[in-house]
Design a protein around this motif. Structure first.
Motif, PDB file in Angstrom:
ATOM      1  N   GLU A  64       2.035 -32.293  10.812  1.00  0.00           N
ATOM      2  CA  GLU A  64       0.750 -32.951  11.377  1.00  0.00           C
ATOM      3  C   GLU A  64      -0.530 -32.493  10.640  1.00  0.00           C
ATOM      4  N   LYS A  65      -0.427 -31.459  10.183  1.00  0.00           N
ATOM      5  CA  LYS A  65      -1.731 -31.030   9.329  1.00  0.00           C
ATOM      6  C   LYS A  65      -1.751 -31.973   8.067  1.00  0.00           C
ATOM      7  N   THR A  66      -0.665 -32.198   7.679  1.00  0.00           N
ATOM      8  CA  THR A  66      -0.821 -33.161   6.344  1.00  0.00           C
ATOM      9  C   THR A  66      -1.189 -34.365   6.692  1.00  0.00           C
ATOM     10  N   ARG A  67      -0.766 -35.147   7.790  1.00  0.00           N
ATOM     11  CA  ARG A  67      -1.075 -36.169   8.182  1.00  0.00           C
ATOM     12  C   ARG A  67      -2.761 -36.455   8.638  1.00  0.00           C
ATOM     13  N   LYS A 114       2.903 -34.210  -2.226  1.00  0.00           N
ATOM     14  CA  LYS A 114       1.585 -33.061  -2.764  1.00  0.00           C
ATOM     15  C   LYS A 114       1.173 -32.678  -1.353  1.00  0.00           C
ATOM     16  N   THR A 115       1.595 -31.721  -1.091  1.00  0.00           N
ATOM     17  CA  THR A 115       1.424 -30.807   0.123  1.00  0.00           C
ATOM     18  C   THR A 115       0.898 -29.614   0.153  1.00  0.00           C
ATOM     19  N   VAL A 116       0.471 -28.930   0.692  1.00  0.00           N
ATOM     20  CA  VAL A 116       0.131 -27.450   0.670  1.00  0.00           C
ATOM     21  C   VAL A 116       1.254 -26.601   0.496  1.00  0.00           C
ATOM     22  N   ALA A 117       2.547 -26.786   1.369  1.00  0.00           N
ATOM     23  CA  ALA A 117       3.515 -26.198   1.458  1.00  0.00           C
ATOM     24  C   ALA A 117       4.239 -26.581  -0.003  1.00  0.00           C
ATOM     25  N   ALA A 118       4.439 -27.581  -0.637  1.00  0.00           N
ATOM     26  CA  ALA A 118       4.983 -27.870  -1.885  1.00  0.00           C
ATOM     27  C   ALA A 118       4.055 -27.334  -3.044  1.00  0.00           C
ATOM     28  N   ALA A 155      10.447 -14.231  -1.378  1.00  0.00           N
ATOM     29  CA  ALA A 155       9.393 -14.048  -0.267  1.00  0.00           C
ATOM     30  C   ALA A 155       8.417 -15.656  -0.309  1.00  0.00           C
ATOM     31  N   SER A 156       8.670 -15.986  -1.696  1.00  0.00           N
ATOM     32  CA  SER A 156       7.815 -17.426  -1.933  1.00  0.00           C
ATOM     33  C   SER A 156       8.469 -18.347  -1.161  1.00  0.00           C
ATOM     34  N   LEU A 157       9.773 -18.474  -1.220  1.00  0.00           N
ATOM     35  CA  LEU A 157      10.600 -19.511  -0.465  1.00  0.00           C
ATOM     36  C   LEU A 157      10.536 -19.427   1.024  1.00  0.00           C
ATOM     37  N   ILE A 158      10.194 -18.382   1.512  1.00  0.00           N
ATOM     38  CA  ILE A 158      10.374 -17.922   2.937  1.00  0.00           C
ATOM     39  C   ILE A 158       8.939 -18.515   3.224  1.00  0.00           C
ATOM     40  N   ILE A 159       7.898 -18.040   2.761  1.00  0.00           N
ATOM     41  CA  ILE A 159       6.539 -18.582   2.883  1.00  0.00           C
ATOM     42  C   ILE A 159       6.336 -19.956   2.978  1.00  0.00           C
ATOM     43  N   GLY A 160       7.097 -20.669   2.017  1.00  0.00           N
ATOM     44  CA  GLY A 160       6.892 -22.076   1.721  1.00  0.00           C
ATOM     45  C   GLY A 160       7.473 -22.736   3.010  1.00  0.00           C
ATOM     46  N   LYS A 161       8.743 -22.212   3.446  1.00  0.00           N
ATOM     47  CA  LYS A 161       9.342 -22.873   4.260  1.00  0.00           C
ATOM     48  C   LYS A 161       8.338 -22.522   5.817  1.00  0.00           C
ATOM     49  N   MET A 162       7.905 -21.360   5.784  1.00  0.00           N
ATOM     50  CA  MET A 162       6.849 -21.074   6.969  1.00  0.00           C
ATOM     51  C   MET A 162       5.770 -22.235   7.058  1.00  0.00           C
ATOM     52  N   LEU A 163       5.299 -22.430   5.655  1.00  0.00           N
ATOM     53  CA  LEU A 163       4.159 -23.541   5.865  1.00  0.00           C
ATOM     54  C   LEU A 163       4.676 -24.903   6.242  1.00  0.00           C
ATOM     55  N   GLN A 164       5.883 -25.217   5.822  1.00  0.00           N
ATOM     56  CA  GLN A 164       6.379 -26.306   6.249  1.00  0.00           C
ATOM     57  C   GLN A 164       6.386 -26.451   7.763  1.00  0.00           C
ATOM     58  N   VAL A 165       7.152 -25.581   8.265  1.00  0.00           N
ATOM     59  CA  VAL A 165       7.307 -25.615   9.723  1.00  0.00           C
ATOM     60  C   VAL A 165       5.776 -25.584  10.400  1.00  0.00           C
ATOM     61  N   ALA A 166       4.876 -24.941   9.778  1.00  0.00           N
ATOM     62  CA  ALA A 166       3.519 -25.016  10.652  1.00  0.00           C
ATOM     63  C   ALA A 166       2.635 -26.147  10.494  1.00  0.00           C
ATOM     64  N   GLY A 167       3.462 -27.275   9.581  1.00  0.00           N
ATOM     65  CA  GLY A 167       2.807 -28.487   9.558  1.00  0.00           C
ATOM     66  C   GLY A 167       2.115 -28.917   8.450  1.00  0.00           C
ATOM     67  N   HIS A 168       2.280 -28.040   7.298  1.00  0.00           N
ATOM     68  CA  HIS A 168       1.585 -28.220   5.975  1.00  0.00           C
ATOM     69  C   HIS A 168       2.651 -28.961   5.031  1.00  0.00           C
TER      70      HIS A 168
END
Length: 101
Positions: free
Chosen positions: A89-92, A32-36, A71-84
């Motif tokens: 780190e942002k999820t923790r 249950k993360t922002v990226a997911a 585009a959604s898949l790319i943005i989701g991967k970017m959010l994951q790499v950004a820590g979401h």
């Protein structure tokens, strides 16, 4: 011939394998993360748009929906790499603020 009846199996228990548990506990957010959440909703909406384009034979709308899926898949991967994402780190930090969930 081996005795494979139910009574024989009940009296002669088979040996089971030992369980090998992971060294650490899994994250408590269960994905249950922002990226997911973003990726899930964005892909569902994009597929709906593409499906409407196919249903009503509007070719440009089907291609727009397909492009939005990518585009959604790319943005989701970017959010994951950004820590979401899971273990980010942002999820923790959010888990620490909200008590782990």
């Amino acid at each position: 011939m081996a005795d494979n009846t139910l009574a024989h199996r009940a009296q002669n228990a088979t040996r089971t394998e030992a369980m090998h548990l992971p060294p650490t506990a899994a994250p408590t957010n269960h994905g249950k993360t922002v990226a997911a959440w973003f990726t899930t909703y964005a892909v569902v909406i994009s597929f709906t748009i593409a499906g409407l384009g196919v249903l009503f034979a509007v070719v440009w709308l089907a291609w727009v929906g397909a492009a939005l899926v990518v585009a959604s898949l790319i943005i989701g991967k970017m959010l994951q790499v950004a820590g979401h994402g899971q273990g980010g780190e942002k999820t923790r930090a959010r888990q620490a603020r909200t008590g782990g969930h």
